[in-house]
Design a protein around this motif. Sequence first.
Motif, PDB file in Angstrom:
ATOM      1  N   ASP A  31      24.533  36.706  48.031  1.00 29.68           N
ATOM      2  CA  ASP A  31      24.151  37.375  49.276  1.00 29.68           C
ATOM      3  C   ASP A  31      24.690  38.796  49.369  1.00 29.68           C
ATOM      4  OD1 ASP A  31      22.907  35.037  50.018  1.00 29.68           O
ATOM      5  OD2 ASP A  31      24.634  34.292  51.158  1.00 29.68           O
ATOM      6  N   ASP A  32      25.857  39.043  48.807  1.00 33.21           N
ATOM      7  CA  ASP A  32      26.524  40.340  48.926  1.00 33.21           C
ATOM      8  C   ASP A  32      26.338  41.214  47.690  1.00 33.21           C
ATOM      9  OD1 ASP A  32      27.660  39.803  51.493  1.00 33.21           O
ATOM     10  OD2 ASP A  32      28.994  38.393  50.487  1.00 33.21           O
ATOM     11  N   ILE A  33      25.215  41.097  47.033  1.00 30.22           N
ATOM     12  CA  ILE A  33      24.957  41.836  45.800  1.00 30.22           C
ATOM     13  C   ILE A  33      25.103  43.345  46.029  1.00 30.22           C
ATOM     14  CG2 ILE A  33      22.467  41.910  46.182  1.00 30.22           C
ATOM     15  CD1 ILE A  33      22.172  41.511  43.134  1.00 30.22           C
ATOM     16  N   GLY A  34      25.797  43.992  45.111  1.00 33.73           N
ATOM     17  CA  GLY A  34      25.974  45.436  45.189  1.00 33.73           C
ATOM     18  C   GLY A  34      27.198  45.879  45.964  1.00 33.73           C
ATOM     19  N   LYS A  35      27.966  44.951  46.482  1.00 30.13           N
ATOM     20  CA  LYS A  35      29.163  45.309  47.237  1.00 30.13           C
ATOM     21  C   LYS A  35      30.403  45.116  46.361  1.00 30.13           C
ATOM     22  CE  LYS A  35      27.106  44.131  51.651  1.00 30.13           C
ATOM     23  NZ  LYS A  35      27.157  43.255  52.809  1.00 30.13           N
ATOM     24  N   SER A  36      31.509  45.704  46.788  1.00 26.18           N
ATOM     25  CA  SER A  36      32.737  45.575  46.019  1.00 26.18           C
ATOM     26  C   SER A  36      33.768  44.788  46.810  1.00 26.18           C
ATOM     27  CB  SER A  36      33.290  46.951  45.678  1.00 26.18           C
ATOM     28  OG  SER A  36      33.588  47.661  46.851  1.00 26.18           O
ATOM     29  N   GLY A  37      34.699  44.205  46.092  1.00 29.74           N
ATOM     30  CA  GLY A  37      35.759  43.434  46.722  1.00 29.74           C
ATOM     31  C   GLY A  37      36.986  43.411  45.832  1.00 29.74           C
ATOM     32  N   VAL A  38      38.021  42.773  46.322  1.00 25.31           N
ATOM     33  CA  VAL A  38      39.274  42.664  45.584  1.00 25.31           C
ATOM     34  C   VAL A  38      39.647  41.191  45.483  1.00 25.31           C
ATOM     35  CG1 VAL A  38      41.719  43.290  45.583  1.00 25.31           C
ATOM     36  CG2 VAL A  38      40.039  44.887  46.467  1.00 25.31           C
ATOM     37  N   ILE A  39      40.118  40.781  44.324  1.00 21.74           N
ATOM     38  CA  ILE A  39      40.565  39.400  44.152  1.00 21.74           C
ATOM     39  C   ILE A  39      41.883  39.236  44.907  1.00 21.74           C
ATOM     40  CG2 ILE A  39      41.323  37.642  42.516  1.00 21.74           C
ATOM     41  CD1 ILE A  39      39.540  39.017  40.418  1.00 21.74           C
ATOM     42  N   VAL A  40      41.879  38.330  45.891  1.00 21.52           N
ATOM     43  CA  VAL A  40      43.052  38.087  46.721  1.00 21.52           C
ATOM     44  C   VAL A  40      43.796  36.844  46.244  1.00 21.52           C
ATOM     45  CG1 VAL A  40      43.810  37.624  49.078  1.00 21.52           C
ATOM     46  CG2 VAL A  40      41.922  39.171  48.679  1.00 21.52           C
ATOM     47  N   ASP A  41      43.049  35.879  45.718  1.00 16.32           N
ATOM     48  CA  ASP A  41      43.669  34.650  45.236  1.00 16.32           C
ATOM     49  C   ASP A  41      42.730  33.980  44.242  1.00 16.32           C
ATOM     50  OD1 ASP A  41      45.503  32.644  44.942  1.00 16.32           O
ATOM     51  OD2 ASP A  41      45.413  31.934  47.009  1.00 16.32           O
ATOM     52  N   LEU A  42      43.287  33.113  43.411  1.00 13.12           N
ATOM     53  CA  LEU A  42      42.503  32.327  42.457  1.00 13.12           C
ATOM     54  C   LEU A  42      42.419  30.910  42.986  1.00 13.12           C
ATOM     55  CD1 LEU A  42      44.298  33.540  39.219  1.00 13.12           C
ATOM     56  CD2 LEU A  42      42.307  34.533  40.304  1.00 13.12           C
ATOM     57  N   VAL A  43      41.200  30.402  43.138  1.00 12.50           N
ATOM     58  CA  VAL A  43      41.016  29.054  43.660  1.00 12.50           C
ATOM     59  C   VAL A  43      41.168  28.048  42.522  1.00 12.50           C
ATOM     60  CG1 VAL A  43      39.434  27.502  44.863  1.00 12.50           C
ATOM     61  CG2 VAL A  43      39.511  29.925  45.477  1.00 12.50           C
ATOM     62  N   ASP A  44      40.377  28.224  41.479  1.00 10.78           N
ATOM     63  CA  ASP A  44      40.510  27.429  40.254  1.00 10.78           C
ATOM     64  C   ASP A  44      40.000  28.267  39.090  1.00 10.78           C
ATOM     65  OD1 ASP A  44      37.699  27.224  40.268  1.00 10.78           O
ATOM     66  OD2 ASP A  44      37.745  25.337  41.362  1.00 10.78           O
ATOM     67  N   GLN A  45      39.661  27.633  37.980  1.00 10.68           N
ATOM     68  CA  GLN A  45      39.267  28.393  36.788  1.00 10.68           C
ATOM     69  C   GLN A  45      37.994  29.201  36.976  1.00 10.68           C
ATOM     70  OE1 GLN A  45      39.164  25.492  33.609  1.00 10.68           O
ATOM     71  NE2 GLN A  45      40.957  26.469  32.694  1.00 10.68           N
ATOM     72  N   LYS A  46      37.115  28.769  37.860  1.00  8.13           N
ATOM     73  CA  LYS A  46      35.823  29.436  38.001  1.00  8.13           C
ATOM     74  C   LYS A  46      35.575  30.038  39.373  1.00  8.13           C
ATOM     75  CE  LYS A  46      33.481  26.851  34.433  1.00  8.13           C
ATOM     76  NZ  LYS A  46      32.235  26.318  33.993  1.00  8.13           N
ATOM     77  N   HIS A  47      36.543  29.966  40.275  1.00  6.48           N
ATOM     78  CA  HIS A  47      36.338  30.465  41.632  1.00  6.48           C
ATOM     79  C   HIS A  47      37.453  31.413  42.048  1.00  6.48           C
ATOM     80  CE1 HIS A  47      33.866  26.808  41.540  1.00  6.48           C
ATOM     81  NE2 HIS A  47      33.096  27.459  42.375  1.00  6.48           N
ATOM     82  N   LEU A  48      37.063  32.491  42.726  1.00 10.39           N
ATOM     83  CA  LEU A  48      38.001  33.506  43.172  1.00 10.39           C
ATOM     84  C   LEU A  48      37.863  33.695  44.678  1.00 10.39           C
ATOM     85  CD1 LEU A  48      36.871  36.194  40.586  1.00 10.39           C
ATOM     86  CD2 LEU A  48      38.793  34.654  40.308  1.00 10.39           C
ATOM     87  N   LEU A  49      38.981  33.985  45.343  1.00 11.23           N
ATOM     88  CA  LEU A  49      38.934  34.357  46.753  1.00 11.23           C
ATOM     89  C   LEU A  49      38.874  35.879  46.786  1.00 11.23           C
ATOM     90  CD1 LEU A  49      39.051  33.437  49.709  1.00 11.23           C
ATOM     91  CD2 LEU A  49      41.527  33.732  49.600  1.00 11.23           C
ATOM     92  N   VAL A  50      37.762  36.414  47.289  1.00 13.74           N
ATOM     93  CA  VAL A  50      37.512  37.858  47.272  1.00 13.74           C
ATOM     94  C   VAL A  50      37.451  38.377  48.698  1.00 13.74           C
ATOM     95  CG1 VAL A  50      35.881  39.635  46.544  1.00 13.74           C
ATOM     96  CG2 VAL A  50      36.272  37.665  45.093  1.00 13.74           C
ATOM     97  N   ASP A  51      38.026  39.556  48.891  1.00 13.98           N
ATOM     98  CA  ASP A  51      38.000  40.204  50.197  1.00 13.98           C
ATOM     99  C   ASP A  51      37.698  41.676  49.973  1.00 13.98           C
ATOM    100  OD1 ASP A  51      38.223  40.699  52.846  1.00 13.98           O
ATOM    101  OD2 ASP A  51      40.286  40.016  53.055  1.00 13.98           O
ATOM    102  N   GLY A  52      37.008  42.312  50.939  1.00 11.05           N
ATOM    103  CA  GLY A  52      36.683  43.708  50.728  1.00 11.05           C
ATOM    104  C   GLY A  52      36.249  44.435  51.974  1.00 11.05           C
ATOM    105  N   PRO A  53      36.121  45.750  51.870  1.00 11.54           N
ATOM    106  CA  PRO A  53      35.788  46.577  53.020  1.00 11.54           C
ATOM    107  C   PRO A  53      34.297  46.680  53.306  1.00 11.54           C
ATOM    108  CG  PRO A  53      36.129  47.959  51.136  1.00 11.54           C
ATOM    109  CD  PRO A  53      36.386  46.557  50.686  1.00 11.54           C
ATOM    110  N   ASP A  54      33.464  46.248  52.399  1.00 10.83           N
ATOM    111  CA  ASP A  54      32.022  46.439  52.536  1.00 10.83           C
ATOM    112  C   ASP A  54      31.364  45.430  53.458  1.00 10.83           C
ATOM    113  OD1 ASP A  54      32.033  48.610  50.891  1.00 10.83           O
ATOM    114  OD2 ASP A  54      31.414  47.519  49.107  1.00 10.83           O
ATOM    115  N   GLY A  55      32.145  44.766  54.272  1.00 12.41           N
ATOM    116  CA  GLY A  55      31.566  43.786  55.191  1.00 12.41           C
ATOM    117  C   GLY A  55      31.279  42.453  54.530  1.00 12.41           C
TER     118      GLY A  55
END
Length: 145
Positions: A31-55
């Motif tokens: 859904d958020d294609i083309g936006k940027s974010g920062v990895i805040v935490d690692l959930v497991d081997q294939k999932h990341l918790l991402v947060d960013g300023p682009d809404g």
Amino acid sequence: GDLVQSKKQWYQRRVRGYIEIGRVCFIRLGDDIGKSGVIVDLVDQKHLLVDGPDGIGRKVLRLNQVALTDIKINIPRGCKTKTVRTAMAKEGVEAKLAATSLVKKFAAKNAKAQLGDFARFKNRVAKTASNRKIRSTVRKLKKSS
């Protein structure tokens, strides 16, 4: 066999080194294609918790949905959105990210997708003319040598 295995191992080592708290990523699927974010935490081997300023808000994304960049900011694990945004502003992440080839390619791809029928026709005609010119130059060089 060996070549494929070594490429796979190289990729896994490379990606594993990049996946860390504070790594800036570019969202390339979802859904958020083309936006940027920062990895805040690692959930497991294939999932990341991402947060960013682009809404995009704080959300869990699959590893294959993001493209990791060389840009990294110093933030604590699981920090608040406000901390992420201030760290990104302080480091000038948006300007650095805009200069990467990943974002430039994405913008070019989007611009090409937005072209109308006549614009695509003009591009094709220009490309044909350019190729014709190159071909004639190459033929002249072959004849002269």
